[in-house]
Motif scaffolding. Structure first.
Motif, short mmCIF file in Angstrom:
data_model
loop_
_atom_site.label_atom_id
_atom_site.label_comp_id
_atom_site.label_asym_id
_atom_site.label_seq_id
_atom_site.Cartn_x
_atom_site.Cartn_y
_atom_site.Cartn_z
N ASP A 1 0.83 -1.21 0.00
CA ASP A 1 0.00 0.00 0.00
C ASP A 1 0.87 1.26 0.00
O ASP A 1 0.53 2.26 -0.64
N ALA A 2 1.97 1.21 0.74
CA ALA A 2 2.88 2.36 0.77
C ALA A 2 3.46 2.62 -0.61
O ALA A 2 3.54 3.76 -1.07
N VAL A 3 3.85 1.54 -1.30
CA VAL A 3 4.41 1.69 -2.65
C VAL A 3 3.37 2.26 -3.60
O VAL A 3 3.67 3.12 -4.43
N ARG B 1 6.86 9.44 -4.12
CA ARG B 1 7.71 8.26 -4.29
C ARG B 1 8.96 8.38 -3.43
O ARG B 1 9.35 7.42 -2.75
N LEU B 2 9.57 9.55 -3.42
CA LEU B 2 10.77 9.75 -2.62
C LEU B 2 10.45 9.71 -1.13
O LEU B 2 11.20 9.16 -0.33
N ARG B 3 9.30 10.30 -0.76
CA ARG B 3 8.92 10.30 0.65
C ARG B 3 8.63 8.89 1.13
O ARG B 3 9.00 8.51 2.25
N TYR C 1 10.53 6.77 3.94
CA TYR C 1 9.76 6.22 5.05
C TYR C 1 10.06 4.73 5.24
O TYR C 1 10.25 4.26 6.37
N ILE C 2 10.09 3.98 4.15
CA ILE C 2 10.33 2.53 4.24
C ILE C 2 11.70 2.26 4.87
O ILE C 2 11.84 1.35 5.70
N GLU D 1 17.87 4.92 -4.49
CA GLU D 1 17.76 5.13 -5.93
C GLU D 1 18.65 4.13 -6.66
O GLU D 1 19.83 4.01 -6.36
N GLY D 2 18.05 3.40 -7.59
CA GLY D 2 18.79 2.39 -8.33
C GLY D 2 18.89 1.06 -7.63
O GLY D 2 19.51 0.12 -8.13
N GLY D 3 18.28 0.93 -6.45
CA GLY D 3 18.33 -0.32 -5.69
C GLY D 3 17.50 -1.41 -6.34
O GLY D 3 16.55 -1.15 -7.07
#
Length: 382
Positions: free
Chosen positions: A87-89, A99-101, A105-106, A340-342
């Motif tokens: 749900d977060a995604v 998306r960045l937030r 958060y994750i 980023e890029g993970g």
């Protein structure tokens, strides 16, 4: 329209006086208000008054958006605390800013949960990167479902899966020298043969897992101390793979699909997201035994439904199709980057597996359109 001796609109001056008190600050709202005040104070014509009205409307809209963002800013983490990772995604996909937030958060949520086990979660992730170690098991499932504070879901241990060789030794060294853990046992999965060829040891885990991809299990322990009193313990299992290239192969042989997930240093991976987040799992175990039944009962108490055959699903089989050969790079796998890029496919080992392979079944789900043995799921690279 009331005019003063100079012919200036008195109502406009009164409005300007009221608005001038709101012009403090340097934001866009203050700038627009100042424009309105200037218009009202300088003999406004009909056209200038219309400009003032347009600016006021823009201020109203801007203030509304600002208030919404302020509310979201303050409540964002609290909302996500009650959300699953899926749900977060989904929320993060609504905008670039979100998306960045959500990604940040994750990471915070992961570190918060790891903090109960490790003194330095960021350093642990660095060690995981260097050793190619991953975290898996029920601990990851608790994290995915957002049940960190649920007592019923409190993890009894945390499982690491590492490649054979140096990586396993390096992880154990870090945990014992930097995190205060003590190694309490080592259980070999394969038979241990003595100098004269005699059988020295053979762990019972080898029966449960069929010696699939696992070489050994290392157990570590640390006491939890509060005010000089031991109030509990933290237990870690480190499962050493037979592969020197990756530690995830044993995960493909787990009894049930809802624990076939793992966390790397830069990503979260879930092999059966649709079923897992709906609390449904497919049992792929070949044998039945006491330990298997205990695990089944544990998850049943937590609200999970387990089926032996995809015909029992109340939905299409999807990625859990028994006629399907899966691949860690296919579209059925959910990959959530932590940076980023993970989670790049270049760094993820490409491993194939098939559910319930030992039972040699084809899919009997009534909504299945495959029906034949050996079909491959589409790759993300396609």
């Amino acid at each position: 329209m009331a005019l003063n001796e100079s012919g200036v609109n008195l109502e406009a001056l009164e409005a300007a006086s009221m608005l001038s008190g709101l012009c403090s600050g340097t934001g866009p709202t203050a700038f627009l208000l100042q424009e309105v005040v200037t218009l009202l104070r300088n003999r406004p014509s009909v056209g200038e008054l219309e400009k003032a009205i347009a600016s006021l409307k823009e201020i109203t809209n801007l203030a509304h958006r600002t208030n919404v963002n302020a509310v979201l800013h303050n409540a964002f983490d609290k909302i996500l605390d009650f959300s699953t990772i899926r749900d977060a995604v989904r929320l993060g996909q609504t905008s670039v800013a979100f998306r960045l937030r959500v990604q940040n958060y994750i990471v915070r949520r992961l570190h918060s949960m790891l903090k109960a086990w490790f003194l330095d979660p960021p350093l642990l992730r660095v060690v995981m990167r260097d050793t190619k170690a991953v975290i898996s098991g029920s601990w990851v499932l608790t994290f995915l479902l957002g049940l960190v504070d649920d007592v019923q879901w409190e993890a009894k241990d945390i499982d690491f899966y590492v490649p054979f060789g140096y990586a396993c030794k390096a992880l154990i060294t870090h945990l014992t020298t930097k995190e205060g853990y003590v190694q309490t046992a080592k259980y070999p999965i394969a038979p241990v043969v003595g100098d004269e060829g005699q059988l020295v040891a053979f762990d019972t885990l080898s029966y449960d897992f069929g010696r699939r991809s696992m070489r050994a299990v290392y157990k570590l322990k640390k006491d939890v101390v509060m005010d000089s009193v031991v109030v509990g313990t933290r237990n870690i299992d480190i499962i050493e793979s037979k592969s020197m290239n990756n530690g995830i192969e044993p995960i493909m042989h787990f009894d049930r699909t809802y624990v076939m997930n793992w966390i790397t240093y830069d990503s979260i991976v879930c092999l059966y997201p649709t079923l897992t987040f709906d609390k449904i799992g497919v049992d792929q175990s070949y044998r039945k035994g006491h330990k298997i039944e205990i695990r089944k009962a544990k998850y049943a108490e937590r609200g999970f439904a387990t089926v032996r055959d995809t015909a029992e699903l109340r939905m299409a089989c999807g990625a859990a199709c028994l006629s399907l050969t899966r691949d860690t790079h296919d579209v059925g796998t959910m990959i959530v980057p932590l940076v980023e890029g993970g989670g790049s496919l270049e760094e993820m080992p490409q491993i194939r597996w098939k559910l319930a392979m030992e039972r040699m079944l084809t899919c009997s789900n009534p909504k299945c359109t495959r029906g034949r043995y050996g079909e491959m799921m589409r790759s993300r690279r396609a």
